[in-house]
Design an enzyme around this catalytic site. Sequence first.
Site, mmCIF file in Angstrom:
data_model
loop_
_atom_site.group_PDB
_atom_site.id
_atom_site.type_symbol
_atom_site.label_atom_id
_atom_site.label_comp_id
_atom_site.label_asym_id
_atom_site.label_seq_id
_atom_site.Cartn_x
_atom_site.Cartn_y
_atom_site.Cartn_z
ATOM 1 N N ASP A 131 14.653 -25.248 -11.127
ATOM 2 C CA ASP A 131 14.739 -23.821 -11.448
ATOM 3 C C ASP A 131 13.454 -23.432 -12.156
ATOM 4 O O ASP A 131 12.911 -24.209 -12.949
ATOM 5 C CB ASP A 131 15.946 -23.532 -12.344
ATOM 6 C CG ASP A 131 17.270 -23.604 -11.593
ATOM 7 O OD1 ASP A 131 17.279 -23.328 -10.369
ATOM 8 O OD2 ASP A 131 18.289 -23.914 -12.218
ATOM 9 N N ASP A 153 18.647 -19.481 -5.144
ATOM 10 C CA ASP A 153 19.638 -18.709 -5.905
ATOM 11 C C ASP A 153 19.499 -17.217 -5.616
ATOM 12 O O ASP A 153 20.492 -16.510 -5.448
ATOM 13 C CB ASP A 153 19.462 -18.946 -7.406
ATOM 14 C CG ASP A 153 19.668 -20.384 -7.829
ATOM 15 O OD1 ASP A 153 20.423 -21.102 -7.150
ATOM 16 O OD2 ASP A 153 19.069 -20.787 -8.836
#
Length: 178
Positions: A131, A153
């Site tokens: 991330d 995402d």
Amino acid sequence: MNNKLKSKLIPVCLTLLVIALDQLTKFLVVKYIPLFSVFADDAIIEVFGKYLRIIHVRNNAIAFSLGTNLSQSLRLILFGLFPLGIIIAVFSVYFRNNDFTKLQRWAICGILGGGLGNLIDRFFRPLGVVDFIDVYFFGIAGMERWPTFNVADSAVVVCGIIFLITFGKQIYCDTRKK
């Protein structure tokens, strides 16, 4: 190739594009930004000051780090194998169903691309999903920053919203006809 099959295959390009962009950006983050850079001010890349930053963290759970305390084998089943089964089922429904609109097909393929992008990390990156997008959240709901996320995402959320809106509109229009 018949038109029905062609109309189903062309949106799959979005699936492949999302996977490629997701994995490319994660590769670059892993290569150039130290892990846990959020704790080292000199390793944070500010794109729009404090509002949008690029950092490098890992998530071995799911959204909002839910499931971090589960055992590795349980995480593999819940966050790896189970989602893989769902993705296979969605692809199956996608190709069998002739009622999805063009926009719904594109949205589904964006969701699948995001899901597959993160699954690649779950299976091939032992430290977890990469991330790196860090967004200021103005203290809303007591959060100074939104939980860090990635391209996959983003694709799941944006395409999921598009799908829900088009699906809701379709249901609303169908009930109005009756």
